[in-house]
Design a protein around this motif. Structure first.
Motif, PDB file in Angstrom:
ATOM      1  N   GLY A 182       1.113  11.443   4.176  1.00 49.70           N
ATOM      2  CA  GLY A 182      -0.257  11.840   3.874  1.00 49.70           C
ATOM      3  C   GLY A 182      -1.259  10.742   4.179  1.00 49.70           C
ATOM      4  O   GLY A 182      -2.324  10.999   4.753  1.00 49.70           O
ATOM      5  N   ARG A 183      -0.908   9.515   3.807  1.00 51.83           N
ATOM      6  CA  ARG A 183      -1.804   8.388   4.092  1.00 51.83           C
ATOM      7  C   ARG A 183      -1.939   8.166   5.592  1.00 51.83           C
ATOM      8  O   ARG A 183      -3.024   7.904   6.092  1.00 51.83           O
ATOM      9  N   ARG A 184      -0.828   8.270   6.337  1.00 51.88           N
ATOM     10  CA  ARG A 184      -0.875   8.063   7.785  1.00 51.88           C
ATOM     11  C   ARG A 184      -1.705   9.143   8.459  1.00 51.88           C
ATOM     12  O   ARG A 184      -2.490   8.863   9.375  1.00 51.88           O
ATOM     13  N   LEU A 185      -1.538  10.405   8.029  1.00 47.16           N
ATOM     14  CA  LEU A 185      -2.306  11.486   8.634  1.00 47.16           C
ATOM     15  C   LEU A 185      -3.795  11.329   8.345  1.00 47.16           C
ATOM     16  O   LEU A 185      -4.641  11.591   9.210  1.00 47.16           O
ATOM     17  N   THR A 186      -4.117  10.896   7.131  1.00 47.50           N
ATOM     18  CA  THR A 186      -5.522  10.643   6.808  1.00 47.50           C
ATOM     19  C   THR A 186      -6.088   9.526   7.669  1.00 47.50           C
ATOM     20  O   THR A 186      -7.202   9.628   8.200  1.00 47.50           O
ATOM     21  N   GLY A 187      -5.302   8.444   7.812  1.00 46.15           N
ATOM     22  CA  GLY A 187      -5.738   7.345   8.666  1.00 46.15           C
ATOM     23  C   GLY A 187      -5.899   7.781  10.106  1.00 46.15           C
ATOM     24  O   GLY A 187      -6.862   7.382  10.788  1.00 46.15           O
ATOM     25  N   LEU A 188      -4.984   8.628  10.593  1.00 52.78           N
ATOM     26  CA  LEU A 188      -5.063   9.138  11.955  1.00 52.78           C
ATOM     27  C   LEU A 188      -6.319   9.977  12.154  1.00 52.78           C
ATOM     28  O   LEU A 188      -7.027   9.842  13.167  1.00 52.78           O
ATOM     29  N   ALA A 189      -6.627  10.835  11.185  1.00 56.98           N
ATOM     30  CA  ALA A 189      -7.831  11.661  11.273  1.00 56.98           C
ATOM     31  C   ALA A 189      -9.086  10.793  11.276  1.00 56.98           C
ATOM     32  O   ALA A 189     -10.043  11.063  12.018  1.00 56.98           O
ATOM     33  N   MET A 190      -9.079   9.734  10.457  1.00 50.99           N
ATOM     34  CA  MET A 190     -10.232   8.826  10.421  1.00 50.99           C
ATOM     35  C   MET A 190     -10.425   8.115  11.753  1.00 50.99           C
ATOM     36  O   MET A 190     -11.553   7.962  12.233  1.00 50.99           O
ATOM     37  N   MET A 191      -9.318   7.685  12.378  1.00 57.19           N
ATOM     38  CA  MET A 191      -9.431   7.007  13.669  1.00 57.19           C
ATOM     39  C   MET A 191      -9.919   7.953  14.755  1.00 57.19           C
ATOM     40  O   MET A 191     -10.718   7.563  15.619  1.00 57.19           O
ATOM     41  N   CYS A 192      -9.445   9.201  14.733  1.00 57.68           N
ATOM     42  CA  CYS A 192      -9.920  10.192  15.704  1.00 57.68           C
ATOM     43  C   CYS A 192     -11.420  10.441  15.538  1.00 57.68           C
ATOM     44  O   CYS A 192     -12.178  10.450  16.515  1.00 57.68           O
ATOM     45  N   VAL A 234       3.005   7.519  16.781  1.00 55.19           N
ATOM     46  CA  VAL A 234       2.842   8.171  15.474  1.00 55.19           C
ATOM     47  C   VAL A 234       4.185   8.647  14.941  1.00 55.19           C
ATOM     48  O   VAL A 234       4.539   8.429  13.770  1.00 55.19           O
ATOM     49  N   LEU A 235       4.979   9.305  15.795  1.00 52.33           N
ATOM     50  CA  LEU A 235       6.277   9.824  15.356  1.00 52.33           C
ATOM     51  C   LEU A 235       7.234   8.694  14.982  1.00 52.33           C
ATOM     52  O   LEU A 235       7.952   8.784  13.983  1.00 52.33           O
ATOM     53  N   ALA A 236       7.240   7.623  15.775  1.00 51.49           N
ATOM     54  CA  ALA A 236       8.114   6.488  15.477  1.00 51.49           C
ATOM     55  C   ALA A 236       7.712   5.823  14.181  1.00 51.49           C
ATOM     56  O   ALA A 236       8.554   5.431  13.372  1.00 51.49           O
ATOM     57  N   SER A 237       6.404   5.719  13.946  1.00 59.19           N
ATOM     58  CA  SER A 237       5.924   5.128  12.700  1.00 59.19           C
ATOM     59  C   SER A 237       6.319   5.982  11.506  1.00 59.19           C
ATOM     60  O   SER A 237       6.703   5.483  10.459  1.00 59.19           O
ATOM     61  N   GLY A 238       6.265   7.330  11.678  1.00 60.85           N
ATOM     62  CA  GLY A 238       6.639   8.231  10.592  1.00 60.85           C
ATOM     63  C   GLY A 238       8.119   8.135  10.255  1.00 60.85           C
ATOM     64  O   GLY A 238       8.505   8.101   9.081  1.00 60.85           O
ATOM     65  N   ARG A 239       8.996   8.045  11.278  1.00 61.41           N
ATOM     66  CA  ARG A 239      10.433   7.927  11.013  1.00 61.41           C
ATOM     67  C   ARG A 239      10.756   6.608  10.344  1.00 61.41           C
ATOM     68  O   ARG A 239      11.587   6.542   9.450  1.00 61.41           O
ATOM     69  N   ARG A 240      10.069   5.539  10.777  1.00 60.53           N
ATOM     70  CA  ARG A 240      10.341   4.217  10.197  1.00 60.53           C
ATOM     71  C   ARG A 240       9.909   4.181   8.749  1.00 60.53           C
ATOM     72  O   ARG A 240      10.592   3.625   7.896  1.00 60.53           O
ATOM     73  N   ALA A 241       8.758   4.797   8.435  1.00 61.52           N
ATOM     74  CA  ALA A 241       8.275   4.796   7.049  1.00 61.52           C
ATOM     75  C   ALA A 241       9.124   5.696   6.172  1.00 61.52           C
ATOM     76  O   ALA A 241       9.309   5.470   4.994  1.00 61.52           O
ATOM     77  N   GLY A 242       9.645   6.780   6.765  1.00 60.80           N
ATOM     78  CA  GLY A 242      10.458   7.699   5.983  1.00 60.80           C
ATOM     79  C   GLY A 242      11.829   7.172   5.734  1.00 60.80           C
ATOM     80  O   GLY A 242      12.508   7.576   4.834  1.00 60.80           O
ATOM     81  N   ALA A 301      -9.403   3.453   7.442  1.00 61.89           N
ATOM     82  CA  ALA A 301      -8.176   3.752   8.185  1.00 61.89           C
ATOM     83  C   ALA A 301      -7.184   2.605   8.103  1.00 61.89           C
ATOM     84  O   ALA A 301      -5.971   2.820   7.969  1.00 61.89           O
ATOM     85  N   LEU A 302      -7.686   1.372   8.150  1.00 64.17           N
ATOM     86  CA  LEU A 302      -6.808   0.202   8.114  1.00 64.17           C
ATOM     87  C   LEU A 302      -6.215  -0.036   6.727  1.00 64.17           C
ATOM     88  O   LEU A 302      -5.365  -0.912   6.575  1.00 64.17           O
ATOM     89  N   ARG A 303      -6.658   0.719   5.736  1.00 58.62           N
ATOM     90  CA  ARG A 303      -5.979   0.717   4.437  1.00 58.62           C
ATOM     91  C   ARG A 303      -4.760   1.628   4.466  1.00 58.62           C
ATOM     92  O   ARG A 303      -3.940   1.599   3.552  1.00 58.62           O
ATOM     93  N   ARG A 304      -4.662   2.448   5.505  1.00 58.39           N
ATOM     94  CA  ARG A 304      -3.623   3.470   5.539  1.00 58.39           C
ATOM     95  C   ARG A 304      -2.624   3.310   6.680  1.00 58.39           C
ATOM     96  O   ARG A 304      -1.549   3.900   6.630  1.00 58.39           O
ATOM     97  N   VAL A 305      -2.999   2.593   7.734  1.00 59.11           N
ATOM     98  CA  VAL A 305      -2.088   2.407   8.868  1.00 59.11           C
ATOM     99  C   VAL A 305      -2.006   0.929   9.206  1.00 59.11           C
ATOM    100  O   VAL A 305      -2.949   0.172   8.947  1.00 59.11           O
ATOM    101  N   PRO A 306      -0.891   0.486   9.801  1.00 60.93           N
ATOM    102  CA  PRO A 306      -0.765  -0.922  10.192  1.00 60.93           C
ATOM    103  C   PRO A 306      -1.705  -1.268  11.338  1.00 60.93           C
ATOM    104  O   PRO A 306      -2.077  -0.416  12.146  1.00 60.93           O
ATOM    105  N   ALA A 307      -2.073  -2.556  11.419  1.00 63.66           N
ATOM    106  CA  ALA A 307      -2.985  -3.017  12.470  1.00 63.66           C
ATOM    107  C   ALA A 307      -2.396  -2.782  13.857  1.00 63.66           C
ATOM    108  O   ALA A 307      -3.130  -2.474  14.798  1.00 63.66           O
ATOM    109  N   ARG A 308      -1.058  -2.924  14.013  1.00 61.89           N
ATOM    110  CA  ARG A 308      -0.452  -2.738  15.331  1.00 61.89           C
ATOM    111  C   ARG A 308      -0.625  -1.294  15.800  1.00 61.89           C
ATOM    112  O   ARG A 308      -0.896  -1.039  16.980  1.00 61.89           O
TER     113      ARG A 308
END
Length: 334
Positions: A56-66, A326-334, A275-282
């Motif tokens: 949820g946090r990653r998707l919110t961050g992704l929406a903010m970046m878009c 995005v998918l790789a980040s989701g698998r790593r976090a999960g 967004a940077l509160r929700r996703v890594p800088a990389r």
């Protein structure tokens, strides 16, 4: 009271005291953990975009970046309409002032409560924010849009590569970089000042990402962003006055520059720190590759520009690299 009873009650009292100390430490730990939650208004928040909230946090961050990227590119297209009247420096100055007013109204920073540890990244971000757009527009004026944008993207690319820990991260960053180069089609130049300005914009963009992440951890809400934008607006005050006196603005030019200030400065500045509160800088660094894509889309829709097959291929490469990231980040976090 006999000695056995006395010993029993003494042990009971000591046990109760130990229990109370444990409970007190537990309450302090819970309070400290609560204060450490990113975005709740405390200094020393947890690692940006690392844990908590997961997808949820990653998707919110992704929406903010878009939203930030689309707003930025739309504002840039509108702001460019004022270039013939007040020039790039005039547009940047008005953008900074409008962004300062909007963000100060939204963030309402409590400047007197800022600590030295909080002020340091705010002051640095104000200087970076004041320099970033001016150096980019000056580079565009000297070496052209394609080369300037390509050089500037080296900043977020460096952040992405520096933060890469797996081959998939590295691959996504490199594919995104190749897509940006193919889309912007930079032309060679011997204007070393223009190249230097483009590289300065790259350093500023990388610093902008890292400083926004730090501010998001150390200050609540939009207070840090608002303070940095206000200081940046003050830095541009003498520059803007001189430029506008030399190139008297018209009302349509001021209106275009003001809209650019909201869409290209205030909205991204506010969105990026959240967004940077929700996703890594990389990941943020890789995702910045969508800006040239969004610029091409805005040019297609708003300005009626056409795109070649190679441009569409480059867009596809950037989109796919970001999707894989995005998918790789989701698998790593999960």
């Amino acid at each position: 009271m006999d000695s056995a009873s006395h010993a029993f009650w003494e042990r009971t009292a000591r046990s109760h005291a130990r229990h109370m100390r444990t409970m007190t430490r537990g309450r302090r730990t819970v309070q400290a953990d609560t204060r450490a939650v990113p975005g709740n208004g405390a200094e020393g928040a947890g690692t940006t975009g690392s844990t908590g909230g997961g997808g949820g946090r990653r998707l919110t961050g992704l929406a903010m970046m878009c939203g930030s990227g689309l707003s930025n590119q739309t504002g840039a297209a509108i702001g460019a309409l004022a270039f013939p009247v007040i020039g790039p420096a005039g547009v940047v100055a008005v953008r900074q002032w409008v962004a300062a007013v909007v963000l100060l109204a939204v963030g309402r920073p409590r400047l007197r409560s800022f600590t030295a540890r909080q002020w340091r990244p705010v002051l640095l971000l104000a200087a970076v924010f004041a320099t970033m757009n001016l150096s980019l527009y000056s580079a565009i004026d000297r070496v052209g849009l394609g080369l300037a944008v390509t050089l500037e993207f080296l900043g977020p690319l460096a952040v992405a590569l520096a933060g890469s820990r797996r081959a998939v991260d590295l691959g996504c960053a490199l594919v995104a970089a190749a897509g940006v180069v193919a889309l912007t089609r930079p032309q060679p130049s011997t204007d070393y000042l223009g190249i230097g300005l483009g590289l300065l914009a790259a350093v500023c963009w990388a610093s902008y990402i890292l400083l926004n992440g730090t501010i998001g951890r150390r200050l609540p809400g939009a207070e840090g962003s608002a303070a940095a934008a206000g200081l940046s607006g003050l830095l541009f005050l003498p520059v803007g006055i001189v430029v506008l006196l030399r190139h008297p603005p018209t009302e349509p030019a001021l209106a275009c520059a003001a809209v650019a200030g909201v869409l290209s400065s205030a909205v991204p500045f506010l969105s990026d720190v959240q967004a940077l509160r929700r996703v890594p800088a990389r990941f943020f660094g890789i995702f910045m590759s969508v800006n040239p894509v969004l610029a091409a889309v805005v040019g297609l829709v708003v300005l009626g520009e056409s795109l070649t097959w190679s441009s569409w291929a480059a867009i596809a490469a950037v989109v796919v690299s970001n999707a894989v990231s995005v998918l790789a980040s989701g698998r790593r976090a999960g």
